[in-house]
Design a protein around this motif. Structure first.
Motif, PDB file in Angstrom:
ATOM      1  N   GLN A  10       0.845  -1.196   0.000  1.00 24.86           N
ATOM      2  CA  GLN A  10       0.000   0.000   0.000  1.00 24.86           C
ATOM      3  C   GLN A  10       0.881   1.247   0.000  1.00 24.86           C
ATOM      4  OE1 GLN A  10      -3.315   0.344  -0.449  1.00 24.86           O
ATOM      5  NE2 GLN A  10      -2.860   2.519  -0.555  1.00 24.86           N
ATOM      6  N   LEU A  11       1.966   1.211   0.778  1.00 24.20           N
ATOM      7  CA  LEU A  11       2.905   2.331   0.808  1.00 24.20           C
ATOM      8  C   LEU A  11       3.545   2.536  -0.564  1.00 24.20           C
ATOM      9  CD1 LEU A  11       4.520   4.497   2.308  1.00 24.20           C
ATOM     10  CD2 LEU A  11       6.087   2.700   3.035  1.00 24.20           C
ATOM     11  N   VAL A  12       3.997   1.456  -1.191  1.00 25.25           N
ATOM     12  CA  VAL A  12       4.590   1.549  -2.533  1.00 25.25           C
ATOM     13  C   VAL A  12       3.571   2.126  -3.515  1.00 25.25           C
ATOM     14  CG1 VAL A  12       5.486   0.223  -4.484  1.00 25.25           C
ATOM     15  CG2 VAL A  12       6.291  -0.273  -2.171  1.00 25.25           C
ATOM     16  N   HIS A  13       2.339   1.643  -3.456  1.00 21.64           N
ATOM     17  CA  HIS A  13       1.285   2.130  -4.359  1.00 21.64           C
ATOM     18  C   HIS A  13       1.040   3.629  -4.136  1.00 21.64           C
ATOM     19  CE1 HIS A  13      -2.391   2.174  -6.715  1.00 21.64           C
ATOM     20  NE2 HIS A  13      -2.975   2.789  -5.705  1.00 21.64           N
ATOM     21  N   THR A  14       0.928   4.030  -2.874  1.00 17.84           N
ATOM     22  CA  THR A  14       0.667   5.438  -2.550  1.00 17.84           C
ATOM     23  C   THR A  14       1.802   6.337  -3.032  1.00 17.84           C
ATOM     24  OG1 THR A  14      -0.655   4.807  -0.640  1.00 17.84           O
ATOM     25  CG2 THR A  14       0.214   7.056  -0.659  1.00 17.84           C
ATOM     26  N   LEU A  15       3.041   5.913  -2.777  1.00 16.53           N
ATOM     27  CA  LEU A  15       4.183   6.718  -3.225  1.00 16.53           C
ATOM     28  C   LEU A  15       4.282   6.764  -4.747  1.00 16.53           C
ATOM     29  CD1 LEU A  15       6.815   5.588  -0.591  1.00 16.53           C
ATOM     30  CD2 LEU A  15       5.669   7.810  -0.736  1.00 16.53           C
ATOM     31  N   THR A  16       3.961   5.655  -5.401  1.00 13.08           N
ATOM     32  CA  THR A  16       3.977   5.631  -6.870  1.00 13.08           C
ATOM     33  C   THR A  16       2.935   6.593  -7.418  1.00 13.08           C
ATOM     34  OG1 THR A  16       4.731   3.340  -6.872  1.00 13.08           O
ATOM     35  CG2 THR A  16       3.768   4.160  -8.912  1.00 13.08           C
ATOM     36  N   GLU A  17       1.734   6.560  -6.851  1.00 17.39           N
ATOM     37  CA  GLU A  17       0.671   7.463  -7.297  1.00 17.39           C
ATOM     38  C   GLU A  17       1.048   8.927  -7.059  1.00 17.39           C
ATOM     39  OE1 GLU A  17      -2.203   6.738  -9.020  1.00 17.39           O
ATOM     40  OE2 GLU A  17      -1.221   4.795  -9.149  1.00 17.39           O
ATOM     41  N   ALA A  18       1.791   9.188  -6.000  1.00 15.01           N
ATOM     42  CA  ALA A  18       2.206  10.557  -5.699  1.00 15.01           C
ATOM     43  C   ALA A  18       3.147  11.108  -6.773  1.00 15.01           C
ATOM     44  CB  ALA A  18       2.882  10.615  -4.329  1.00 15.01           C
ATOM     45  N   HIS A  19       3.800  10.227  -7.512  1.00 13.18           N
ATOM     46  CA  HIS A  19       4.724  10.636  -8.571  1.00 13.18           C
ATOM     47  C   HIS A  19       4.057  10.665  -9.950  1.00 13.18           C
ATOM     48  CE1 HIS A  19       7.672   9.754  -5.467  1.00 13.18           C
ATOM     49  NE2 HIS A  19       8.505  10.487  -6.153  1.00 13.18           N
ATOM     50  N   ALA A  20       2.766  10.442 -10.008  1.00 13.84           N
ATOM     51  CA  ALA A  20       2.063  10.274 -11.279  1.00 13.84           C
ATOM     52  C   ALA A  20       2.247  11.446 -12.251  1.00 13.84           C
ATOM     53  CB  ALA A  20       0.582  10.032 -11.035  1.00 13.84           C
ATOM     54  N   GLY A  21       2.388  12.642 -11.756  1.00 15.01           N
ATOM     55  CA  GLY A  21       2.519  13.793 -12.652  1.00 15.01           C
ATOM     56  C   GLY A  21       3.943  14.215 -12.936  1.00 15.01           C
ATOM     57  N   THR A  22       4.910  13.514 -12.394  1.00 17.46           N
ATOM     58  CA  THR A  22       6.301  13.941 -12.546  1.00 17.46           C
ATOM     59  C   THR A  22       6.869  13.531 -13.905  1.00 17.46           C
ATOM     60  OG1 THR A  22       7.214  11.927 -11.588  1.00 17.46           O
ATOM     61  CG2 THR A  22       6.674  13.704 -10.056  1.00 17.46           C
ATOM     62  N   ASP A  23       7.950  14.178 -14.282  1.00 18.73           N
ATOM     63  CA  ASP A  23       8.611  13.866 -15.546  1.00 18.73           C
ATOM     64  C   ASP A  23       9.107  12.418 -15.572  1.00 18.73           C
ATOM     65  OD1 ASP A  23       8.160  16.413 -16.488  1.00 18.73           O
ATOM     66  OD2 ASP A  23      10.162  17.140 -15.967  1.00 18.73           O
ATOM     67  N   ASN A  24       9.676  11.949 -14.458  1.00 22.86           N
ATOM     68  CA  ASN A  24      10.166  10.569 -14.420  1.00 22.86           C
ATOM     69  C   ASN A  24       9.043   9.578 -14.667  1.00 22.86           C
ATOM     70  OD1 ASN A  24      12.876  11.038 -14.011  1.00 22.86           O
ATOM     71  ND2 ASN A  24      12.708  10.980 -11.792  1.00 22.86           N
ATOM     72  N   PHE A  25       7.894   9.842 -14.099  1.00 24.97           N
ATOM     73  CA  PHE A  25       6.751   8.944 -14.276  1.00 24.97           C
ATOM     74  C   PHE A  25       6.335   8.905 -15.741  1.00 24.97           C
ATOM     75  CE2 PHE A  25       2.431   7.403 -14.103  1.00 24.97           C
ATOM     76  CZ  PHE A  25       2.426   6.511 -13.046  1.00 24.97           C
ATOM     77  N   VAL A  26       6.272  10.085 -16.355  1.00 21.46           N
ATOM     78  CA  VAL A  26       5.844  10.181 -17.754  1.00 21.46           C
ATOM     79  C   VAL A  26       6.870   9.549 -18.692  1.00 21.46           C
ATOM     80  CG1 VAL A  26       5.322  11.789 -19.624  1.00 21.46           C
ATOM     81  CG2 VAL A  26       4.416  12.205 -17.325  1.00 21.46           C
ATOM     82  N   VAL A  27       8.151   9.842 -18.462  1.00 25.79           N
ATOM     83  CA  VAL A  27       9.201   9.383 -19.368  1.00 25.79           C
ATOM     84  C   VAL A  27       9.561   7.913 -19.123  1.00 25.79           C
ATOM     85  CG1 VAL A  27      11.613   9.713 -20.050  1.00 25.79           C
ATOM     86  CG2 VAL A  27      10.145  11.698 -19.657  1.00 25.79           C
ATOM     87  N   MET A  28       9.796   7.551 -17.866  1.00 23.06           N
ATOM     88  CA  MET A  28      10.288   6.207 -17.546  1.00 23.06           C
ATOM     89  C   MET A  28       9.165   5.200 -17.301  1.00 23.06           C
ATOM     90  SD  MET A  28      13.468   6.784 -17.844  1.00 23.06           S
ATOM     91  CE  MET A  28      14.287   5.365 -17.174  1.00 23.06           C
ATOM     92  N   GLY A  29       8.013   5.675 -16.912  1.00 30.97           N
ATOM     93  CA  GLY A  29       6.873   4.788 -16.703  1.00 30.97           C
ATOM     94  C   GLY A  29       6.660   4.391 -15.255  1.00 30.97           C
ATOM     95  N   ARG A  30       5.476   3.877 -14.998  1.00 35.48           N
ATOM     96  CA  ARG A  30       5.051   3.498 -13.661  1.00 35.48           C
ATOM     97  C   ARG A  30       5.949   2.430 -13.046  1.00 35.48           C
ATOM     98  NH1 ARG A  30       0.441   3.906 -11.073  1.00 35.48           N
ATOM     99  NH2 ARG A  30       0.139   2.513  -9.315  1.00 35.48           N
TER     100      ARG A  30
END
Length: 53
Positions: A10-30
């Motif tokens: 749940q912690l990993v999921h929450t932290l991943t979702e918190a990065h959803a709008g960042t450049d790393n998320f967009v470029v490198m993926g979930r």
């Protein structure tokens, strides 16, 4: 520090979702962001209890 698997994931999921709008998320993926979070948690000795077994 050990936490149960459900709380860890749940912690990993929450932290991943918190990065959803960042450049790393967009470029490198979930998966990349999730992996980076898990690596950081392991380095901080925060990982599921089952990882020690």
């Amino acid at each position: 520090m050990l936490i149960t698997d459900d709380r860890y994931f749940q912690l990993v999921h929450t932290l991943t979702e918190a990065h959803a709008g960042t450049d790393n998320f967009v470029v490198m993926g979930r998966v990349w962001v999730e992996n980076q979070i898990q690596v950081a948690l392991c380095k901080a000795d925060i990982y599921p209890a089952s990882s020690e077994e």
